[in-house]
Every structure is written in structure tokens, then in C-alpha cells.
Write a protein that holds these residues in place. Structure first.
Motif, mmCIF file in Angstrom:
data_model
loop_
_atom_site.group_PDB
_atom_site.id
_atom_site.type_symbol
_atom_site.label_atom_id
_atom_site.label_comp_id
_atom_site.label_asym_id
_atom_site.label_seq_id
_atom_site.Cartn_x
_atom_site.Cartn_y
_atom_site.Cartn_z
ATOM 1 N N TRP A 485 -34.402 -16.630 -33.343
ATOM 2 C CA TRP A 485 -35.000 -17.694 -34.179
ATOM 3 C C TRP A 485 -35.480 -19.036 -33.227
ATOM 4 O O TRP A 485 -36.053 -19.523 -33.587
ATOM 5 N N LYS A 486 -34.607 -18.978 -32.041
ATOM 6 C CA LYS A 486 -34.893 -20.155 -31.256
ATOM 7 C C LYS A 486 -36.504 -19.667 -30.614
ATOM 8 O O LYS A 486 -37.026 -20.854 -30.296
ATOM 9 N N GLU A 487 -36.558 -18.552 -30.366
ATOM 10 C CA GLU A 487 -38.114 -18.355 -29.967
ATOM 11 C C GLU A 487 -39.119 -18.669 -31.018
ATOM 12 O O GLU A 487 -40.118 -19.068 -30.569
ATOM 13 N N ARG A 488 -38.539 -18.394 -32.107
ATOM 14 C CA ARG A 488 -39.709 -18.362 -33.264
ATOM 15 C C ARG A 488 -40.007 -19.922 -33.484
ATOM 16 O O ARG A 488 -40.964 -20.291 -33.829
ATOM 17 N N PHE A 489 -38.926 -20.812 -33.573
ATOM 18 C CA PHE A 489 -38.834 -21.972 -34.499
ATOM 19 C C PHE A 489 -38.411 -23.134 -33.537
ATOM 20 O O PHE A 489 -38.434 -24.260 -34.133
ATOM 21 N N GLY A 490 -37.947 -22.575 -32.181
ATOM 22 C CA GLY A 490 -37.716 -23.875 -31.325
ATOM 23 C C GLY A 490 -36.399 -24.417 -31.569
ATOM 24 O O GLY A 490 -35.495 -23.951 -32.475
ATOM 25 N N PRO A 491 -36.109 -25.622 -30.980
ATOM 26 C CA PRO A 491 -34.801 -26.055 -31.048
ATOM 27 C C PRO A 491 -34.297 -26.449 -32.629
ATOM 28 O O PRO A 491 -33.177 -26.427 -32.889
ATOM 29 N N GLY A 492 -35.396 -26.924 -33.251
ATOM 30 C CA GLY A 492 -35.081 -27.256 -34.687
ATOM 31 C C GLY A 492 -34.566 -26.093 -35.279
ATOM 32 O O GLY A 492 -33.668 -26.054 -36.255
ATOM 33 N N GLY A 493 -35.182 -24.863 -35.348
ATOM 34 C CA GLY A 493 -34.630 -23.666 -35.988
ATOM 35 C C GLY A 493 -33.461 -23.354 -35.441
ATOM 36 O O GLY A 493 -32.501 -22.801 -36.343
ATOM 37 N N ALA A 494 -33.212 -23.407 -34.383
ATOM 38 C CA ALA A 494 -31.741 -23.155 -33.647
ATOM 39 C C ALA A 494 -30.601 -24.148 -34.308
ATOM 40 O O ALA A 494 -29.554 -23.544 -34.719
ATOM 41 N N GLU A 495 -31.093 -25.445 -34.566
ATOM 42 C CA GLU A 495 -30.140 -26.108 -35.130
ATOM 43 C C GLU A 495 -29.722 -25.771 -36.529
ATOM 44 O O GLU A 495 -28.758 -25.572 -37.104
ATOM 45 N N VAL A 496 -30.804 -25.266 -37.272
ATOM 46 C CA VAL A 496 -30.892 -24.836 -38.681
ATOM 47 C C VAL A 496 -29.712 -23.520 -38.712
ATOM 48 O O VAL A 496 -28.958 -23.376 -39.554
ATOM 49 N N PHE A 497 -30.246 -22.672 -37.818
ATOM 50 C CA PHE A 497 -29.391 -21.616 -37.729
ATOM 51 C C PHE A 497 -28.083 -21.680 -37.440
ATOM 52 O O PHE A 497 -27.060 -21.147 -37.994
ATOM 53 N N ASP A 498 -27.617 -22.536 -36.419
ATOM 54 C CA ASP A 498 -26.310 -22.720 -36.339
ATOM 55 C C ASP A 498 -25.416 -23.328 -37.530
ATOM 56 O O ASP A 498 -24.430 -22.897 -37.757
ATOM 57 N N ARG A 499 -26.240 -24.208 -38.109
ATOM 58 C CA ARG A 499 -25.266 -24.698 -39.448
ATOM 59 C C ARG A 499 -25.169 -23.667 -40.504
ATOM 60 O O ARG A 499 -23.960 -23.419 -41.154
ATOM 61 N N MET A 500 -26.359 -22.953 -40.558
ATOM 62 C CA MET A 500 -26.158 -21.678 -41.373
ATOM 63 C C MET A 500 -25.193 -20.578 -41.122
ATOM 64 O O MET A 500 -24.331 -20.360 -41.770
#
Length: 589
Positions: A485-500
Motif C-alpha cells: 500500500w505504501k508503494e502504491r498510495f504513498g504516505p497518505g495511503g499508509a496512514e489510511v492503512f494503519d487506521r484500517m
């Protein structure tokens, strides 16, 4: 006839619904109500061909029961199930035959044995209903259910053999054994073929309506083809049901969620009609009895009824003791083979150890004394539990249907008066066991204090261990996906992933929380991961947990019944995700 069947069906369903609402055993209440209704002079006699009754009711009832039986539990309890489903039917047929021949010698020995085969198989529907309500241990329920799955095959084979002898055919003991062996092997083989085909259909189709409809139809095909080819239709349906039920967790969750209520409704419909039909035969039985030979027929019926009641507990206790002794002898042989293997792995006596060790190692299971005992020793039944099994011998539709089919089975070889006497005896035994044993089984269970408290504690221990294992599996899955996810969506995607991920792991057993997280996360990342990405993440997380449950079951660390309950909870979570997604799409449109 069509209107009469409809009226009987509606009345049976109404009485059954009332019984379920009041918490009464529905089969017994329906039978008693039908007997009372049959005494009304204006009520016509409902006459249905015995073969038709068997062919319409037996396949779906057997298939549904086999789906619910734990294959692992069935395999572990197979020695006891085999003794009751085969040995007890044979012993009952022989003892009843001898008693019937002594009381009514004009039946002939073959005719008396035919009567014994007809009244031999118990029907576990009533016993299972009482057992589920009172919380009998699963090991007892498995024995009762497993016995009812195979004893019909034994009885039907014996009935065909003895009916052929009555009809004038020359049948030796070896002919009978050969016929039984062919019926078993061919029936199981055909059932497995149908089970494999149906399972592949269930895996490849994502339409639960089509899959559910196929599940309703296929048991009739397996039964009919097996019977046509000389196999056991009963065993074909049972083998198919056990195979499909064992592999059900590998199918789409929508199929599992729809299948259970579908079969529960079908069971309720068929069982209600069958027990109503049994009760409505009362006036016909009385009219057939008549005044001629009434005394002898009643004496025969009561004697057979007493024999059926007495033979079962004697056989249950004696065969259980013999079986446990033989299994302990097998364990001693295994221990000696293990000792020989430790001293010299090339010792011929150690070959069985090497083969078993390699087979278990392929499944990630260590060969030790605990696993050895688990695979050789059948689940232990206490004295009280054996008493419950001994008293759960109610007869049902198979006995009555086989008696109704006697004229077709014997042709003109058996006089009509003899056929009528056998029908009377079969009816007395069926209704007598339903009422006597059915009405007293629940008080007996309460008086003996038989319950599943220890099983519940073991289940709770298993659930706690599996929940911890589920957390580990979930974390491993999420760690593997985070970098993607971090590779695909960047830091913003990683943040969403962490909350999810945090929400998923925190509320793992909350069936609606996953959908709430998806909705929140979707709004929080308008330029990052899409709603579909979040759905895929959640479903992948659920699938990882499902895979873990199957692995733990296959290793013997998780009971199949517990696994199914946990799987149902995961299915409910996925349904919540899909339902929220469907509502979201509808709102957008």
C-alpha cells in the motif's frame, strides 16, 4: 389424493410450529396429534406407496443430516457408529426373527427375519431434537446421528435379501454378504463422485440460488443411480453429504449462509409430514388387524416391541466394552512398534510407524502418544451417556415405509394376511418407541445429569487459543500488505492503512465494525486508496483467518463444530461488508 396430502402437510406444519414455539419435541407432538385426528370417522385414510415415500423423504433428510455431522467426529466415532449401524441391526433382526418365528411359525423363518430387518433401524430425528434442546455432548449426538446415517443401508439390504428368500429365491449367507459388500462399496463410490462434482460446482459458481437448488436436487440423483446400479442409495447420499459438508468452508460464504436455513426448512417440512403420516395410519392398522388372529398378532407385536427395547441396551454396553478393549490392544501394538522404530528404524515392525509418521508430517502433525490415542480411541462415553444412547432407539419412517412396501417386495409369495400382520407389528413398534422412548428420553437425560459442560469449557479454551492465533495471522497478513500500500498510495495511503489495520485488529469479532471502518476510511483518503481497495483488504484479512481455521482443524487442534461457529462469525463480517457496499452503491445511484 393431492388435496389430502396438502391438508396433512398444512396441519402437520401448524402443529409442528406450535410445538417448536412451546419448546416441545415436534415429532412426538405431531405423531400424537395425527393419531387423535385419525380417530375421527370423517377423516379418510392417507395411503402412499412405501417406495415413493422412501424415495421422496429419505435422500434429502439423510443428506441434510450428513451436512451437519462433523466428519472428524464421525471418523473418530466410526467404531461405535459401525457397531450400532451394522452390528445392532443384524442382532436385532436375528433376535426379533427368532422370537417372531417362535410365536407365529406360519410366517416361516425367512418371513420372521424379514420382520426383524424392518423394525431394526432406529430413526434419530426425535432423539436428535431432544438432544439438541437439552444440550447433549457432541460425542453422543455424533454417535446417534452417525448410526442413523448408516443403519438404514444395513436394514434395506437385509430386507431385500430376506424378501428374495420369501419370494422363492435361493440366497446363501455368502450371497447376502456379497450383496451387502457391493451395496456398501458401490454406494460410497457413487456418493463420493456426486460429492466431488457438487463441491466443484459450489466452488466455481458464485450464484447461491443455483448452488442451493442443485444441492436440493443432487441427493435424489445419487440415491436413484446408486439403487439402480445395485449399490446403497443411503450410503451414496451419506457419503456425498459428508464430503460436501467437510469441504463447505472452501466454498463462497453466501452459499454457506443460505444453505443452512434452506435445509432447516426442508427438514422441518419433510419430518412434519412423515410423522403426521405415521400417526394417520392408525385407523388402517386397526382395520387390518380385525378379529381374526388378533390375539396372536397383538402378542407378537408386544413381544417384538419388548425385544427391540431390550436388545439395544445389552448390545450398546457389551459392544462398547469390547470395542474399547480392542482399541487398547491396538495402542499397545503401536507402542511396541514405536519402541522397535526407536531401536532400529529398519525393523519390519516399524514400517507402520514410518508410514503413519510420514503421512502426519505432511499435514504438519507430530506422531506422539496424544495424537495416537486421538486417532485410535473412539471418544469415551460414560455409563450415563451409554444409557442415553441405549434409550434413543425410536423407530420412524423407514420402518413404516418398508412395511408398506412389503407387497411389492414379496409379490404373491407371502399371503396377504401375513403381510398385514407384519404391517401391524411394524406400526406398533414405530409408534410405541416414539411415544415411550420419545416422551421419557428428556426426563432420563435430566435424571442422569448428562450434559456438555466439560465440552463447553474445552470449546472456550480452544476459542481463546484460536483468537490469539487469529491475531497473529491477521497481523502477518497486514504487515505483508502495508508495504504494498505504501508503494502504491504513498504516505497518505499508509496512514489510511494503519487506521484500517488498527480498527480491524481491535474489533476482530465485531461483525459490523469492518463496514464502518471502510466507510470512514473511504472518506478520509479521496486521492488515495479507493473503497474497493479497502474492501479487498478487509476480505483478504477475513480469508486469511478462514484459512487459519481450516489448517487448525486439519491438524486436529480445533474441533470441527467450533470451527463452523467461528466460520459463521467470519461469514457474517463479510456479509456486513458486502451489505454496506451495496447500500452505498444504491445511495450513489
Amino acid at each position: 389424493m393431492d388435496a389430502e396430502v396438502f391438508y396433512v402437510l398444512v396441519g402437520a406444519l401448524a402443529v409442528g410450529a406450535l410445538a417448536r414455539w412451546r419448546g416441545w419435541p415436534a415429532p412426538l407432538v405431531i405423531t400424537v396429534a395425527a393419531i387423535l385426528v385419525s380417530l375421527i370417522p370423517a377423516i379418510p385414510t392417507l395411503d402412499i406407496d412405501g417406495h415413493l415415500l422412501l424415495n421422496l423423504t429419505l435422500p434429502p433428510l439423510l443428506y441434510s443430516a450428513a451436512l451437519e455431522v462433523s466428519f472428524v467426529g464421525f471418523a473418530r466415532s466410526l467404531p461405535h457408529i459401525r457397531r450400532l449401524g451394522m452390528g445392532l441391526v443384524l442382532v436385532t433382526a436375528l433376535v426379533v426373527g427368532l422370537v417372531a418365528w417362535w410365536i407365529m411359525p406360519e410366517l416361516g423363518f425367512a418371513g420372521a427375519l424379514l420382520l426383524g430387518a424392518i423394525v431394526g433401524p432406529p430413526d434419530a430425528v426425535s432423539a436428535a431434537a431432544v438432544g439438541r434442546k437439552l444440550g447433549l455432548p457432541r460425542r453422543v449426538m455424533t454417535v446417534l446421528s452417525g448410526e442413523s446415517l448408516i443403519n438404514d443401508a444395513t436394514s434395506l439390504t437385509l430386507v431385500r435379501v430376506f424378501a428374495a428368500i420369501v419370494a422363492g429365491a435361493t440366497v446363501t449367507v455368502w450371497d447376502g454378504l456379497w450383496a451387502f459388500a457391493v451395496a456398501v462399496v458401490l454406494g460410497v463410490a457413487i456418493g463420493l463422485v456426486f460429492g466431488i462434482v457438487l463441491h466443484q460446482l459450489r466452488v466455481r459458481l458464485d450464484d447461491p440460488v443455483v448452488v442451493g437448488t442443485a444441492g436440493l436436487v443432487v441427493p435424489f440423483g445419487a440415491y436413484a443411480i446408486a439403487e439402480h446400479l445395485g449399490g446403497s442409495g443411503v450410503l451414496a447420499v451419506v457419503a456425498m453429504g459428508l464430503y460436501v459438508g467437510f469441504h463447505a468452508p472452501r466454498t463462497d460464504y453466501t452459499t454457506r449462509l443460505q444453505e443452512r436455513p434452506l435445509w432447516q426448512s426442508a427438514d422441518f417440512l419433510l419430518e412434519s409430514f412423515v410423522f403426521a403420516y405415521i400417526g394417520l395410519q392408525f385407523p388402517r392398522v386397526l382395520s387390518e388387524l380385525g378379529a381374526r388372529d388378533a390375539g396372536v398378532t397383538i402378542a407378537l407385536a408386544l413381544a417384538v416391541f419388548a425385544v427391540v427395547l431390550a436388545v439395544r441396551p445389552v448390545f450398546v454396553y457389551a459392544s462398547y466394552a469390547w470395542g474399547r478393549m480392542w482399541q487398547r490392544i491396538r495402542i499397545m501394538r503401536w507402542k511396541h512398534a514405536q519402541e522397535a522404530f526407536r531401536r532400529n528404524p529398519d525393523d519390519p515392525r516399524a514400517a507402520i510407524i514410518r508410514k503413519r509418521r510420514d503421512k502426519l508430517a505432511a499435514r504438519g502433525i507430530e506422531l506422539n502418544e496424544r495424537n495416537l490415542r486421538q486417532r485410535i480411541l473412539e471418544p469415551a462415553l460414560s455409563v450415563q451417556e451409554r444409557a442415553v444412547v441405549s434409550w434413543a432407539g425410536m423407530r420412524g419412517v423407514v420402518t413404516l415405509a418398508m412395511a408398506a412396501a412389503l407387497p411389492d417386495l414379496t409379490g404373491d409369495a407371502m399371503p396377504e394376511s401375513h403381510v398385514q400382520k407384519l404391517v401391524v407389528v411394524a406400526f406398533v413398534v414405530t409408534v410405541g418407541t416414539l411415544l415411550l422412548q420419545g416422551l421419557t428420553l428428556a426426563p432420563l437425560i435430566r435424571a442422569l445429569g448428562v450434559g456438555a459442560d466439560e465440552e463447553h469449557r474445552q470449546d472456550a479454551t480452544q476459542v481463546r487459543a484460536i483468537q490469539a492465533r487469529s491475531q497473529e495471522v491477521g497481523k502477518a497478513y497486514l504487515r505483508a500488505r502495508r508495504s504494498e500500500w505504501k508503494e502504491r498510495f504513498g504516505p497518505g495511503g499508509a496512514e489510511v492503512f494503519d487506521r484500517m489495520a488498527q480498527s480491524l485488529l481491535k474489533v476482530e469479532r465485531d461483525t459490523d465494525r469492518a463496514g464502518q471502518v471502510l466507510e470512514t476510511a473511504d472518506g478520509a483518503a479521496p486521492v488515495g486508496p479507493t473503497y474497493e481497495d479497502l474492501v479487498a483488504l478487509s476480505k483478504g484479512w477475513l480469508e486469511a483467518r478462514r484459512t487459519m481455521l481450516l489448517e487448525e482443524r486439519d491438524r486436529g487442534n480445533l474441533g470441527e463444530e467450533v470451527m463452523r461457529e467461528l466460520m459463521t462469525a467470519i461469514d457474517a463480517e463479510e456479509l456486513a461488508i458486502d451489505t454496506r457496499g451495496a447500500v452505498r452503491d444504491f445511495a450513489r445511484d
